[in-house]
Design a protein around this motif. Structure first.
Motif, PDB file in Angstrom:
ATOM      1  N   ASN A  23       0.595  -1.271  -0.104  1.00  0.00           N
ATOM      2  CA  ASN A  23      -0.056   0.112   0.061  1.00  0.00           C
ATOM      3  C   ASN A  23       0.747   1.399  -0.068  1.00  0.00           C
ATOM      4  OD1 ASN A  23      -2.426  -1.238  -0.274  1.00  0.00           O
ATOM      5  ND2 ASN A  23      -2.654  -1.674   2.254  1.00  0.00           N
ATOM      6  N   ALA A  24       1.768   1.172   0.696  1.00  0.00           N
ATOM      7  CA  ALA A  24       2.797   2.263   0.825  1.00  0.00           C
ATOM      8  C   ALA A  24       3.596   2.538  -0.664  1.00  0.00           C
ATOM      9  CB  ALA A  24       3.974   2.331   1.878  1.00  0.00           C
ATOM     10  N   THR A  25       3.781   1.501  -1.454  1.00  0.00           N
ATOM     11  CA  THR A  25       4.439   1.516  -2.720  1.00  0.00           C
ATOM     12  C   THR A  25       3.434   1.968  -3.679  1.00  0.00           C
ATOM     13  OG1 THR A  25       5.912  -0.368  -2.031  1.00  0.00           O
ATOM     14  CG2 THR A  25       5.697   0.279  -4.389  1.00  0.00           C
ATOM     15  N   ASP A  26       2.137   1.792  -3.375  1.00  0.00           N
ATOM     16  CA  ASP A  26       1.235   2.130  -4.420  1.00  0.00           C
ATOM     17  C   ASP A  26       1.130   3.711  -4.211  1.00  0.00           C
ATOM     18  OD1 ASP A  26       0.571  -0.253  -5.339  1.00  0.00           O
ATOM     19  OD2 ASP A  26      -1.219  -0.465  -4.423  1.00  0.00           O
ATOM     20  N   LEU A  27       0.939   4.285  -2.985  1.00  0.00           N
ATOM     21  CA  LEU A  27       0.841   5.538  -2.608  1.00  0.00           C
ATOM     22  C   LEU A  27       1.942   6.526  -2.944  1.00  0.00           C
ATOM     23  CD1 LEU A  27      -1.409   7.314  -1.166  1.00  0.00           C
ATOM     24  CD2 LEU A  27      -0.019   7.320   0.971  1.00  0.00           C
ATOM     25  N   ILE A  28       3.106   5.862  -2.839  1.00  0.00           N
ATOM     26  CA  ILE A  28       4.511   6.931  -3.443  1.00  0.00           C
ATOM     27  C   ILE A  28       4.254   6.719  -4.932  1.00  0.00           C
ATOM     28  CG2 ILE A  28       6.731   6.653  -3.642  1.00  0.00           C
ATOM     29  CD1 ILE A  28       6.946   4.962  -1.004  1.00  0.00           C
ATOM     30  N   GLU A  29       3.904   5.806  -5.540  1.00  0.00           N
ATOM     31  CA  GLU A  29       3.602   5.674  -6.943  1.00  0.00           C
ATOM     32  C   GLU A  29       2.493   6.699  -7.399  1.00  0.00           C
ATOM     33  OE1 GLU A  29       4.429   5.373 -10.287  1.00  0.00           O
ATOM     34  OE2 GLU A  29       5.755   4.249  -8.902  1.00  0.00           O
ATOM     35  N   PHE A  30       1.538   6.774  -6.568  1.00  0.00           N
ATOM     36  CA  PHE A  30       0.556   7.744  -6.934  1.00  0.00           C
ATOM     37  C   PHE A  30       0.943   9.373  -6.868  1.00  0.00           C
ATOM     38  CE2 PHE A  30      -2.721  10.949  -5.566  1.00  0.00           C
ATOM     39  CZ  PHE A  30      -3.854  10.737  -6.237  1.00  0.00           C
ATOM     40  N   ALA A  31       1.608   9.478  -5.743  1.00  0.00           N
ATOM     41  CA  ALA A  31       2.269  10.984  -5.626  1.00  0.00           C
ATOM     42  C   ALA A  31       3.109  11.270  -6.735  1.00  0.00           C
ATOM     43  CB  ALA A  31       2.894  10.932  -4.325  1.00  0.00           C
ATOM     44  N   ARG A  32       4.127  10.306  -7.024  1.00  0.00           N
ATOM     45  CA  ARG A  32       4.921  10.323  -8.230  1.00  0.00           C
ATOM     46  C   ARG A  32       4.409  10.883  -9.448  1.00  0.00           C
ATOM     47  NH1 ARG A  32       8.472   5.693  -7.563  1.00  0.00           N
ATOM     48  NH2 ARG A  32       9.595   6.900  -6.040  1.00  0.00           N
ATOM     49  N   ARG A  33       3.209  10.386  -9.680  1.00  0.00           N
ATOM     50  CA  ARG A  33       2.328  10.977 -10.961  1.00  0.00           C
ATOM     51  C   ARG A  33       1.977  12.361 -10.927  1.00  0.00           C
ATOM     52  NH1 ARG A  33      -2.477   7.082  -9.980  1.00  0.00           N
ATOM     53  NH2 ARG A  33      -3.460   8.659 -11.475  1.00  0.00           N
ATOM     54  N   PHE A  34       1.924  12.876  -9.729  1.00  0.00           N
ATOM     55  CA  PHE A  34       1.675  14.247  -9.587  1.00  0.00           C
ATOM     56  C   PHE A  34       2.801  15.029  -9.170  1.00  0.00           C
ATOM     57  CE2 PHE A  34      -2.329  11.968  -9.397  1.00  0.00           C
ATOM     58  CZ  PHE A  34      -3.152  12.892  -9.985  1.00  0.00           C
ATOM     59  N   ALA A  35       4.096  14.569  -9.279  1.00  0.00           N
ATOM     60  CA  ALA A  35       5.211  15.339  -8.741  1.00  0.00           C
ATOM     61  C   ALA A  35       5.545  16.521  -9.179  1.00  0.00           C
ATOM     62  CB  ALA A  35       6.536  14.209  -8.834  1.00  0.00           C
ATOM     63  N   ASP A  36       5.368  16.800 -10.461  1.00  0.00           N
ATOM     64  CA  ASP A  36       5.556  17.900 -11.095  1.00  0.00           C
ATOM     65  C   ASP A  36       4.522  19.258 -10.395  1.00  0.00           C
ATOM     66  OD1 ASP A  36       7.057  16.854 -12.702  1.00  0.00           O
ATOM     67  OD2 ASP A  36       5.739  16.980 -14.379  1.00  0.00           O
ATOM     68  N   PHE A  37       3.211  18.763  -9.895  1.00  0.00           N
ATOM     69  CA  PHE A  37       2.473  19.750  -9.254  1.00  0.00           C
ATOM     70  C   PHE A  37       2.995  20.112  -7.770  1.00  0.00           C
ATOM     71  CE2 PHE A  37      -0.529  17.882 -12.096  1.00  0.00           C
ATOM     72  CZ  PHE A  37      -0.846  18.949 -12.969  1.00  0.00           C
ATOM     73  N   ALA A  38       4.010  19.423  -7.217  1.00  0.00           N
ATOM     74  CA  ALA A  38       4.400  19.504  -6.019  1.00  0.00           C
ATOM     75  C   ALA A  38       5.180  21.077  -5.552  1.00  0.00           C
ATOM     76  CB  ALA A  38       5.507  18.574  -5.554  1.00  0.00           C
ATOM     77  N   ASP A  39       5.172  21.784  -4.598  1.00  0.00           N
ATOM     78  CA  ASP A  39       5.410  23.022  -4.340  1.00  0.00           C
ATOM     79  C   ASP A  39       6.523  22.447  -3.222  1.00  0.00           C
ATOM     80  OD1 ASP A  39       6.227  25.243  -3.014  1.00  0.00           O
ATOM     81  OD2 ASP A  39       4.301  26.057  -2.772  1.00  0.00           O
TER      82      ASP A  39
END
Lengths: 393, 393
Positions: free
Chosen positions: B360-376
């Motif tokens: 589950n943690a791996t999936d969540l990191i993967e999810f976050a990576r898809r939106f990495a460009d939006f991170a401030d």
């Protein structure tokens, strides 16, 4: 000491301000005058005519009292103005009477109920926050209510705020002894606000080091104090109507007017009461003995005696020769209860409780008789039931 | 069932509204949009771009979902508008997420703290009062917090709201066993409001027969639900900033960005957490099993597991190969604690808890990576300490 008296225009607040001024404290009264506004809105007046707050303060100066500062601030709505005043006055203690104090008013209709919650709860939080943000180390003395525990018969003496308990786990095993806040069981919106206030005080005491005392008061009775007696413009209010009149004062005026003593329900309710003189002594006692910074909220059961309504009614009926009349109770409370509460702190303050003796009751009837011409007989008894109560099916 | 979802534009509220709509309930969202306003004011945004509430609701219709009603009402400030809407919609259940939910925000400055108290406390009271005055027998499901008991090590399993105790009198004698509310010990203004809310719920349950459930929730983690995944305009918010980001989601984005995992203090704090999927299952479970009229408030410890911050940090650090960074804690909490809480109701709802497993943690990191460009990246770590905390001397 610089003492801010919030609600200093009210039934307890005004005599407190005068007493503390006479003791040499520097007094600043803050009041939103909402009690006077509600009286006008409902068409109910104090039996004893009372001067405006400005005239009261002027009168106090004219008879040689120290100047009292006066600020009309709604502390529930105007956190900024309160914080500014705290910065300017730098109180060493704040006595917080600034709450809507009528149980029936709090249950009268939704807007009165919500006013009570907002006024009492947000006022207390705004005060505590104002002290934190202005870094003012003032002792907060808050007027709470002994009624926050409900009026069921508990079967034990209500402790002063905290109880010693042992947990029972799922297997019936007893845990170690610990001290916890005695649980609340408020039966009116008024009492709900006093419970909410206590949680607020506890939070700011623990998290911000606020020194706080919660005076969990019984119903107050009495008329004059040595200070209010000194000039008619210093007179304190005396309420007898079904909304703001407290039980002993109501009975005294009914007796003075030769009208039936009105008992709600069976009269087998037991209530904690205290005379105004004792209230002032307790406030002085609390002021002289603040908690230490870092202490939990000090809880005082500010009561002189626990009495049954029937016993009070019988006394006033006997002294005046009038009947006792039982009315349906307008309140959501058990028909009867027993109540025992520890009032050790009151005794530790050196207070010798003023009881509703034959002599004191006679004096109070006599006092009420002097103002009989001002009485509005349409206000002697309640005419409506609480309309917003939906009983559980 | 007609279900009003207050705060239905928020992190938990929006996916709840969609889930319940999909289940065939008639949904009415009430939201003051204060979460979006606070985000704009603080310059912090959801990692995942989110559509306006209107666009969200339109998108739901376009993919075949039932119409969802939408009302922008500030329930803390506008009791009348809320009561009018209750009269019009006649909800059979109200799910009340409409509270400022960030602990750090509630402690950020006096105005944020007072906003939190006023918004949360008065919103809850206005809702309860609206149901009473409109005689609407709706089940109120309120989002509380498991943190109302503080974060000291208690040494026993936190019960679901109520504890069995025996009183110890002055002579050390044990009284009979009784069940009382477990005492509160809120360490933030946010948690204070959840304790205040509970007293309000208890009062309206007892005095007005309101049927109420208090879901005392742990920190929520997770991103998507089956419903939010169906269209980009249905996406849920994903917060990672120090004010609104919850611990697991923050760690996932830090891991996704190859940035250090930030632990406050020693990391030996234990926290109760729950995945969004389980939140929705619990809300459905509570909706299906309301208390009876006249019952006390049903309390649910809405948590999936209790985990140490260090254990969480180690997992995300290991999965992504980044460092762990210890920062001074911006919160007023013990440096370490143990926490055990009973979550029997969650299991009774049939929820199979979603744990922070490697997968589950791996999936969540993967999810976050898809939106990495939006991170401030300026929002990844806190820069200031809580400024209004005056430690007790």
């Amino acid at each position: 000491m610089r003492v801010m008296v919030i609600g200093g225009d009210g039934y307890c607040g005004w005599p407190t301000a005068l007493r503390l001024s006479r003791r040499g404290h520097d007094i600043c009264i803050v009041d939103n005058l909402s009690r006077r506004r509600i009286g006008r809105d409902l068409g109910i007046e104090s039996l004893v005519p009372i001067a405006t707050l400005s005239d009261r303060i002027t009168a106090w100066s004219e008879i040689g009292g120290a100047p009292i500062k006066q600020y009309e601030i709604d502390i529930a709505e105007n956190a900024e103005a309160l914080a500014d005043l705290v910065t300017q006055f730098r109180p060493e203690a704040v006595i917080h009477f600034g709450e809507q104090r009528s149980v029936p008013y709090s249950m009268m209709d939704p807007s009165a109920g919500l006013f009570t919650v907002r006024n009492n709860m947000m006022g207390t939080i705004n005060l505590l926050e104002a002290l934190v943000r202005t870094k003012t180390d003032a002792h907060v003395i808050h007027l709470g209510s002994i009624g926050v525990y409900g009026y069921e018969t508990l079967g034990y003496e209500i402790p002063e705020g905290y109880q010693r308990v042992r947990n029972v786990d799922a297997n019936g095993n007893l845990g170690p002894e610990q001290e916890t806040l005695h649980p609340f069981n408020p039966l009116s919106k008024y009492h709900l606000t006093k419970a909410l206030d206590h949680l607020g005080l506890a939070y700011y005491a623990e998290q911000h080091g606020i020194r706080a005392t919660d005076l969990c008061q019984g119903a107050v009775w009495g008329a004059e104090t040595p200070e209010t007696r000194r000039d008619p413009r210093l007179a304190n209010r005396f309420d007898y109507d079904p909304i703001y009149g407290t039980v002993v004062n109501r009975f005294a005026l009914q007796a003075a007017l030769d009208k039936p003593i009105s008992v709600y329900g069976t009269g087998e309710q037991t209530r904690a009461i205290i005379h105004m003189d004792d209230v002032l002594d307790c406030v002085e006692g609390a002021l002289a003995a603040p908690p230490e910074r870092g202490d939990r909220v000090r809880v005082v059961n500010q009561i002189a005696e626990c009495v049954s309504i029937n016993a009070l009614a019988s006394l006033f009926a006997e002294l005046s020769g009038v009947e006792i009349m039982h009315l349906p109770t307008p309140r959501s409370e058990p028909d009867e209860n027993e109540l025992i509460a520890n009032n050790q702190s009151v005794l530790e303050f050196g207070v010798e409780p003023t009881l509703v003796s034959r002599e004191n009751a006679t004096d109070l009837i006599e006092f009420a008789r002097r103002f009989a011409d001002f009485a509005d007989e349409t206000q002697l008894y309640p005419v409506t039931q609480s309309p917003d109560l939906v009983p559980a099916s």
